[in-house]
Design an enzyme around this catalytic site. Structure first.
Site, mmCIF file in Angstrom:
data_model
loop_
_atom_site.group_PDB
_atom_site.id
_atom_site.type_symbol
_atom_site.label_atom_id
_atom_site.label_comp_id
_atom_site.label_asym_id
_atom_site.label_seq_id
_atom_site.Cartn_x
_atom_site.Cartn_y
_atom_site.Cartn_z
ATOM 1 C CB ALA A 56 74.569 59.337 75.156
ATOM 2 C CD GLU A 58 71.795 55.911 68.787
ATOM 3 O OE1 GLU A 58 72.353 56.319 69.305
ATOM 4 O OE2 GLU A 58 70.868 56.495 68.547
ATOM 5 C CB ALA A 85 73.185 75.454 68.865
ATOM 6 C CG HIS A 88 69.237 66.256 69.750
ATOM 7 N ND1 HIS A 88 68.199 65.855 69.664
ATOM 8 C CD2 HIS A 88 70.523 66.059 70.120
ATOM 9 C CE1 HIS A 88 68.938 64.332 70.287
ATOM 10 N NE2 HIS A 88 69.836 64.528 69.061
#
Ligand code: INI
Length: 156
Positions: A56, A58, A85, A88
């Site tokens: 996503a 890019e 977790a 990010h």
């Protein structure tokens, strides 16, 4: 005073679907839903191009290149960002959504957001053709309506 509404008329339109391969189990279904909506509303099947990108993150940069090419009336971003977790998730989800918005405003080409941002695979599946609909189809429909309402408002 005139009121304008967009109609779902895809006749003669060219549309690009920018799809992330990350979570392609989900994104394949979003792409299928988007293409189905476009073709059922008059877009020729060979006027819908699907462009696969790694993730996503890019999607906006490729959407920008396609929007700037002049070849497309609308660009639809399709992806699935799933919480893991770490932080990010937020980074990718926020970047892809903000990036698509920027591409739309910077280029003036209709760009819609069919990137689902979810906590779990179940939530993603719900949004990819089961109980919460198909967010790819929704984004494709939004692209048709938005393109058409601008066309109508400017034609008057
Ligand atoms: N890309 C996604 O499309 N979805 C995700 O859930 C995801 N997560 O969680 O990491 C993801 N990461 C990859 C990212 O989009 C880029 O491809 C990568 O960072 C390389 O630039």
């Amino acid at each position: 005073m005139t009121t304008f509404h967009g109609h779902l008329d895809g006749t003669d339109l060219r549309v690009a679907l920018v799809c992330s391969r990350f979570n392609d189990l989900i994104v394949g279904r979003l792409e299928h839903g988007a293409r189905d909506v476009l073709v059922r509303h008059g877009v020729a099947d060979d006027a819908v191009d699907t462009v696969w990108v790694p993730g996503a993150w890019e999607i906006p940069m490729v959407a920008k290149a396609l929007a700037e090419s002049g070849r497309y009336d609308a660009v639809v971003g399709l992806g699935a960002v799933m919480r893991g977790a770490t932080y990010h998730f937020e980074v990718v989800a926020n970047h892809s959504a903000a990036g698509l918005a920027r591409v739309a405003l910077d280029t003036g080409v209709v760009v819609t957001n069919g990137i689902v941002t979810v906590d779990t695979m179940d939530q993603a599946l719900e949004r990819a053709g089961s109980k919460a609909g198909n967010k790819g189809a929704d984004a494709a429909m939004a692209a048709l309506e938005t393109f058409d309402v601008v066309r109508r408002a400017l034609a008057d």
